[in-house]
Design an enzyme around this catalytic site. Structure first.
Site, mmCIF file in Angstrom:
data_model
loop_
_atom_site.group_PDB
_atom_site.id
_atom_site.type_symbol
_atom_site.label_atom_id
_atom_site.label_comp_id
_atom_site.label_asym_id
_atom_site.label_seq_id
_atom_site.Cartn_x
_atom_site.Cartn_y
_atom_site.Cartn_z
ATOM 1 N N LYS A 273 0.655 -1.326 -0.002
ATOM 2 C CA LYS A 273 0.048 -0.038 -0.093
ATOM 3 C C LYS A 273 0.843 1.103 0.004
ATOM 4 O O LYS A 273 2.101 1.235 0.053
ATOM 5 C CB LYS A 273 -0.838 -0.117 1.171
ATOM 6 C CG LYS A 273 -1.855 -1.171 1.078
ATOM 7 C CD LYS A 273 -2.988 -1.035 2.335
ATOM 8 C CE LYS A 273 -3.708 -2.264 2.432
ATOM 9 N NZ LYS A 273 -5.089 -2.225 3.358
ATOM 10 N N ASN B 62 -2.189 -0.103 6.790
ATOM 11 C CA ASN B 62 -1.545 -1.543 7.231
ATOM 12 C C ASN B 62 -0.523 -2.065 6.295
ATOM 13 O O ASN B 62 -0.393 -3.408 6.185
ATOM 14 C CB ASN B 62 -2.746 -2.573 7.868
ATOM 15 C CG ASN B 62 -3.520 -2.747 6.665
ATOM 16 O OD1 ASN B 62 -3.586 -2.450 5.575
ATOM 17 N ND2 ASN B 62 -4.603 -3.543 6.828
ATOM 18 N N GLU C 165 -9.780 -9.765 -7.924
ATOM 19 C CA GLU C 165 -8.449 -8.799 -7.704
ATOM 20 C C GLU C 165 -7.370 -9.117 -8.647
ATOM 21 O O GLU C 165 -6.802 -8.070 -9.035
ATOM 22 C CB GLU C 165 -8.052 -8.981 -6.177
ATOM 23 C CG GLU C 165 -9.252 -8.463 -5.258
ATOM 24 C CD GLU C 165 -8.601 -8.786 -3.907
ATOM 25 O OE1 GLU C 165 -7.566 -9.134 -3.520
ATOM 26 O OE2 GLU C 165 -9.668 -8.205 -2.749
ATOM 27 N N HIS D 19 -2.076 -5.393 1.460
ATOM 28 C CA HIS D 19 -3.261 -6.223 1.372
ATOM 29 C C HIS D 19 -3.043 -7.425 0.868
ATOM 30 O O HIS D 19 -2.305 -7.891 -0.051
ATOM 31 C CB HIS D 19 -4.276 -5.283 0.476
ATOM 32 C CG HIS D 19 -5.448 -6.015 -0.269
ATOM 33 N ND1 HIS D 19 -6.542 -5.920 0.607
ATOM 34 C CD2 HIS D 19 -5.526 -7.032 -1.294
ATOM 35 C CE1 HIS D 19 -7.521 -6.754 -0.164
ATOM 36 N NE2 HIS D 19 -6.953 -7.227 -1.334
ATOM 37 N N TYR E 89 -12.208 -1.907 -4.295
ATOM 38 C CA TYR E 89 -12.849 -2.208 -2.674
ATOM 39 C C TYR E 89 -14.287 -2.244 -2.907
ATOM 40 O O TYR E 89 -14.989 -1.834 -1.493
ATOM 41 C CB TYR E 89 -12.253 -1.192 -1.861
ATOM 42 C CG TYR E 89 -11.081 -1.342 -1.243
ATOM 43 C CD1 TYR E 89 -10.747 -2.340 -0.610
ATOM 44 C CD2 TYR E 89 -9.725 -0.755 -1.501
ATOM 45 C CE1 TYR E 89 -9.433 -2.996 0.011
ATOM 46 C CE2 TYR E 89 -8.458 -0.749 -1.119
ATOM 47 C CZ TYR E 89 -8.400 -2.109 0.005
ATOM 48 O OH TYR E 89 -7.136 -2.317 0.238
HETATM 49 P P1 CMP Z 1 -7.400 -4.341 3.503
HETATM 50 O O1 CMP Z 1 -7.060 -5.722 3.727
HETATM 51 O O2 CMP Z 1 -6.945 -3.734 2.411
HETATM 52 O O3 CMP Z 1 -9.082 -4.606 3.447
HETATM 53 C C1 CMP Z 1 -10.022 -3.483 3.662
HETATM 54 C C2 CMP Z 1 -9.110 -2.287 4.223
HETATM 55 O O4 CMP Z 1 -9.796 -1.372 5.037
HETATM 56 C C3 CMP Z 1 -8.109 -2.961 5.354
HETATM 57 O O5 CMP Z 1 -7.112 -3.634 4.833
HETATM 58 C C4 CMP Z 1 -7.791 -1.788 6.086
HETATM 59 O O6 CMP Z 1 -6.710 -1.144 5.435
HETATM 60 C C5 CMP Z 1 -9.003 -0.607 5.854
HETATM 61 N N1 CMP Z 1 -9.581 -0.493 7.226
HETATM 62 C C6 CMP Z 1 -9.763 0.810 7.621
HETATM 63 N N2 CMP Z 1 -10.430 0.763 8.881
HETATM 64 C C7 CMP Z 1 -10.944 -0.479 8.940
HETATM 65 C C8 CMP Z 1 -11.730 -1.132 9.885
HETATM 66 N N3 CMP Z 1 -12.409 -0.684 11.041
HETATM 67 N N4 CMP Z 1 -11.733 -2.636 9.946
HETATM 68 C C9 CMP Z 1 -11.216 -3.253 8.857
HETATM 69 N N5 CMP Z 1 -10.631 -2.592 7.918
HETATM 70 C C10 CMP Z 1 -10.374 -1.164 8.003
#
Ligand code: CMP
Length: 138
Positions: A9, A112, A126, A115, A49
């Site tokens: 990311k 984070n 995806e 992904h 998303y």
């Molecule tokens: P990802 O695995 O990319 O899938 C959805 C993304 O939403 C997740 O990682 C996080 O980066 C983002 N995100 C932000 N807030 C939340 C939350 N409260 N719970 C889950 N995902 C979140």
């Protein structure tokens, strides 16, 4: 054999973590079959998303994912989806196990670092979202 989509990311790219993430991939039994750097537009991130479009964090997430370049990869291996999710650790880095990418590098539930697809269905969607068959080696 299974395939999954990985994204480093914008926070991971910006903080110089591309090499660190790829090192962990190459040290595991996952093989990189495709890789490129892209900078998504807001509509592209919203499409990617789309499953989260009703979530309260959707707008913030798609803003974040378009805040800079990302590295998208196709990974292959036995149980690749599960294996990569184990390497990443829990979405919330505070709950991620020691030694996982998110535990070691993430700073926020949203920022984070990586992904990974969460099911064979989402992996198929995806991978097709970012790559055509000529761009996937093997
Ligand atoms: P990802 O695995 O990319 O899938 C959805 C993304 O939403 C997740 O990682 C996080 O980066 C983002 N995100 C932000 N807030 C939340 C939350 N409260 N719970 C889950 N995902 C979140």
């Amino acid at each position: 054999m299974e395939r999954t989509l990985s994204i480093i990311k914008p926070d991971g790219v910006n903080r110089g973590l591309i090499g660190g993430v790829i090192k962990r991939l190459e040290s595991s039994s996952l093989k990189i079959l495709a890789m490129k750097m892209i900078w998504m537009t807001k509509p592209q991130a919203e499409g990617f998303y789309a499953v989260h479009k009703e979530r309260p964090f959707f707008d913030s997430l798609t803003d974040f994912m378009t805040s800079g370049p990302v590295v998208v990869m196709v990974l292959e291996g036995e149980n690749a989806i599960e294996k990569y999710r184990k390497l990443m650790g829990a979405t919330d880095y505070k709950e991620a196990e020691e030694g996982t990418i998110r535990r070691d590098f993430a700073t926020d539930i949203e920022k984070n670092v990586v992904h990974g697809s969460d099911s064979p269905e989402s992996a198929a969607f995806e991978m097709g979202y970012f790559f055509n068959s000529f761009e996937i080696v093997g």
